[in-house]
Design an enzyme around this catalytic site. Structure first.
Site, PDB file in Angstrom:
ATOM      1  CE  LYS A  66     -36.013  -4.031   5.401  1.00 37.60           C
ATOM      2  NZ  LYS A  66     -35.953  -5.374   4.875  1.00 37.60           N
ATOM      3  CD  GLU A  78     -35.307 -13.692  22.365  1.00 33.48           C
ATOM      4  OE1 GLU A  78     -36.459 -14.141  22.531  1.00 33.48           O
ATOM      5  OE2 GLU A  78     -34.268 -14.325  22.637  1.00 33.48           O
TER       6      GLU A  78
HETATM    7  P1  NDP Z   1     -29.650  -1.891   3.190  1.00 34.01           P
HETATM    8  O1  NDP Z   1     -29.662  -0.572   2.499  1.00 34.01           O
HETATM    9  O2  NDP Z   1     -29.819  -1.935   4.651  1.00 34.01           O
HETATM   10  O3  NDP Z   1     -28.242  -2.643   2.857  1.00 34.01           O
HETATM   11  C1  NDP Z   1     -27.756  -2.660   1.562  1.00 34.01           C
HETATM   12  C2  NDP Z   1     -26.603  -3.655   1.446  1.00 34.01           C
HETATM   13  O4  NDP Z   1     -26.284  -3.802   0.072  1.00 34.01           O
HETATM   14  C3  NDP Z   1     -25.308  -3.215   2.143  1.00 34.01           C
HETATM   15  O5  NDP Z   1     -24.660  -4.349   2.653  1.00 34.01           O
HETATM   16  C4  NDP Z   1     -24.512  -2.581   0.978  1.00 34.01           C
HETATM   17  O6  NDP Z   1     -23.111  -2.630   1.169  1.00 34.01           O
HETATM   18  C5  NDP Z   1     -24.889  -3.514  -0.144  1.00 34.01           C
HETATM   19  N1  NDP Z   1     -24.746  -2.904  -1.474  1.00 34.01           N
HETATM   20  C6  NDP Z   1     -25.474  -1.904  -2.015  1.00 34.01           C
HETATM   21  N2  NDP Z   1     -25.086  -1.676  -3.282  1.00 34.01           N
HETATM   22  C7  NDP Z   1     -24.075  -2.527  -3.549  1.00 34.01           C
HETATM   23  C8  NDP Z   1     -23.250  -2.778  -4.692  1.00 34.01           C
HETATM   24  N3  NDP Z   1     -23.395  -2.067  -5.817  1.00 34.01           N
HETATM   25  N4  NDP Z   1     -22.328  -3.753  -4.612  1.00 34.01           N
HETATM   26  C9  NDP Z   1     -22.166  -4.464  -3.481  1.00 34.01           C
HETATM   27  N5  NDP Z   1     -22.915  -4.282  -2.352  1.00 34.01           N
HETATM   28  C10 NDP Z   1     -23.854  -3.334  -2.398  1.00 34.01           C
HETATM   29  O7  NDP Z   1     -30.743  -2.783   2.421  1.00 34.01           O
HETATM   30  P2  NDP Z   1     -31.557  -4.048   2.996  1.00 34.01           P
HETATM   31  O8  NDP Z   1     -30.616  -4.912   3.726  1.00 34.01           O
HETATM   32  O9  NDP Z   1     -32.770  -3.600   3.679  1.00 34.01           O
HETATM   33  O10 NDP Z   1     -32.055  -4.765   1.640  1.00 34.01           O
HETATM   34  C11 NDP Z   1     -31.158  -5.472   0.818  1.00 34.01           C
HETATM   35  C12 NDP Z   1     -31.906  -6.149  -0.339  1.00 34.01           C
HETATM   36  O11 NDP Z   1     -32.770  -7.156   0.131  1.00 34.01           O
HETATM   37  C13 NDP Z   1     -32.767  -5.212  -1.174  1.00 34.01           C
HETATM   38  O12 NDP Z   1     -32.616  -5.571  -2.540  1.00 34.01           O
HETATM   39  C14 NDP Z   1     -34.168  -5.512  -0.733  1.00 34.01           C
HETATM   40  O13 NDP Z   1     -35.122  -5.250  -1.749  1.00 34.01           O
HETATM   41  C15 NDP Z   1     -34.055  -6.993  -0.436  1.00 34.01           C
HETATM   42  N6  NDP Z   1     -35.042  -7.456   0.544  1.00 34.01           N
HETATM   43  C16 NDP Z   1     -36.004  -8.327   0.143  1.00 34.01           C
HETATM   44  C17 NDP Z   1     -36.913  -8.799   1.042  1.00 34.01           C
HETATM   45  C18 NDP Z   1     -37.928  -9.781   0.605  1.00 34.01           C
HETATM   46  O14 NDP Z   1     -38.878 -10.000   1.355  1.00 34.01           O
HETATM   47  N7  NDP Z   1     -37.780 -10.406  -0.525  1.00 34.01           N
HETATM   48  C19 NDP Z   1     -36.918  -8.374   2.443  1.00 34.01           C
HETATM   49  C20 NDP Z   1     -35.838  -7.496   2.757  1.00 34.01           C
HETATM   50  C21 NDP Z   1     -34.962  -7.032   1.828  1.00 34.01           C
HETATM   51  P3  NDP Z   1     -22.319  -1.486   2.008  1.00 34.01           P
HETATM   52  O15 NDP Z   1     -22.458  -1.856   3.463  1.00 34.01           O
HETATM   53  O16 NDP Z   1     -20.936  -1.577   1.509  1.00 34.01           O
HETATM   54  O17 NDP Z   1     -22.992  -0.176   1.677  1.00 34.01           O
END
Ligand code: NDP
Length: 274
Positions: A66, A78
């Site tokens: 993203k 926006e």
């Molecule tokens: P990103 O890859 O952009 O961000 C991942 C986040 O998860 C970061 O903050 C990362 O922390 C954290 N993270 C990853 N692994 C771990 C762990 N083992 N323990 C703690 N924190 C962890 O992903 P997105 O933000 O795009 O997506 C996040 C989730 O939301 C996904 O599961 C996705 O499927 C879901 N989602 C669902 C949607 C829906 O419509 N239902 C829409 C969008 C997303 P760090 O910064 O430390 O790496």
């Protein structure tokens, strides 16, 4: 030939977006195709470019692209600009428009479908990636008394706090900072559930009548929702409603028609039985 759309991510096999958009196009009589594309982790922009050359009109973007989708957009809406993350691309006359429909989808699911009011509530947002960024402004627009962001990498949570403090009360930290805190709404916006993991949360973190919301969805209850249930939380929500609502918002952007979502959420729930 039908107009052509896709969802792009890595991994992508779990995505239900193709099913949802097929349901929307049937419901609205739109002539379109929609597929799932696995992009190599180091070739997001090149994969998008090939899709455009094939005549693709738009894409949904999921983990972990993203922020990159934001960078390849020539123009941002926006809400995508505020989030600095893009989950929907529109290809139009040589231009790439980037939008973020995640926050709108999340809020619609929580406040309309789940009838949960955030106003004056204490909210915890776990994660600081693309999905969390997209949720910040829509969450603050509902005026919670406090919005806490917790992230494994504390610095990223702090950056979000700095960026959005103008819009409301925002604090940040990592999971160890949450000891002794209680929240009315906890949203898991980490991708930890994708790998069967759960950020370390202290016991007693859920207030009475709280809602536990995991953006992740799947065949089984996520580790976060299992933890919430063990903690006695009765209101558990996975990300299916958000998924369908953000898809409806993207569909509207592409086709100018807003599909009805309740029946599609029900159909998706039938598939998962979570
Ligand atoms: P990103 O890859 O952009 O961000 C991942 C986040 O998860 C970061 O903050 C990362 O922390 C954290 N993270 C990853 N692994 C771990 C762990 N083992 N323990 C703690 N924190 C962890 O992903 P997105 O933000 O795009 O997506 C996040 C989730 O939301 C996904 O599961 C996705 O499927 C879901 N989602 C669902 C949607 C829906 O419509 N239902 C829409 C969008 C997303 P760090 O910064 O430390 O790496």
């Amino acid at each position: 030939m039908s107009d052509f759309y896709a969802v792009i991510g890595n991994p992508i096999a779990h995505s239900r977006s193709p099913l949802i958009h097929a349901a929307f196009s049937r419901q609205t009589g739109q002539d379109m195709r929609y597929e799932a594309i696995l992009a190599p982790l180091d070739a997001f922009a090149a994969t998008v470019s090939i899709f455009r050359q094939r005549g693709g009109k738009g894409m949904n973007v999921t983990v972990p692209f993203k922020l990159e989708a934001c960078r390849i957009s020539n123009r941002l809406t926006e809400r995508a600009g505020a989030a600095q993350a893009v989950n929907t691309l529109v290809f139009d006359a040589g231009e790439i428009l980037g939008d973020n429909t995640d926050g709108a989808g999340l809020m619609r699911d929580i406040t309309v479908n789940r009838k949960f009011s955030l106003t004056a509530k204490r909210v915890l947002l776990m994660g600081a990636g693309g999905a969390a960024r997209g949720a910040m402004l829509p969450l603050l627009e509902h005026e919670p008394s406090m919005l806490t962001i917790a992230n494994r990498t504390k610095q990223k949570a702090y950056e979000l706090q700095q960026q959005f403090s103008y819009y409301g009360n925002v604090v940040s930290g990592d999971y160890s900072d949450l000891r002794g805190e209680r929240f009315d709404l906890i949203i898991n916006a980490t991708s930890a559930s994708l790998h069967g993991k759960l950020p370390l949360l202290p016991a007693g973190i859920f207030a009475m009548e709280s809602l536990a919301y995991d953006m992740m969805y799947g065949d089984e209850r996520t580790p976060f929702l299992q933890f919430a249930k063990q903690q006695g939380v009765a209101r558990l929500a996975d990300g299916i409603g958000m998924l369908v609502e953000q898809a409806a918002e993207a569909f509207f952007l592409w086709r100018g028609i807003r599909p009805e979502t309740a029946s599609v959420i029900d159909a998706m729930r039938e598939k998962f039985k979570v």
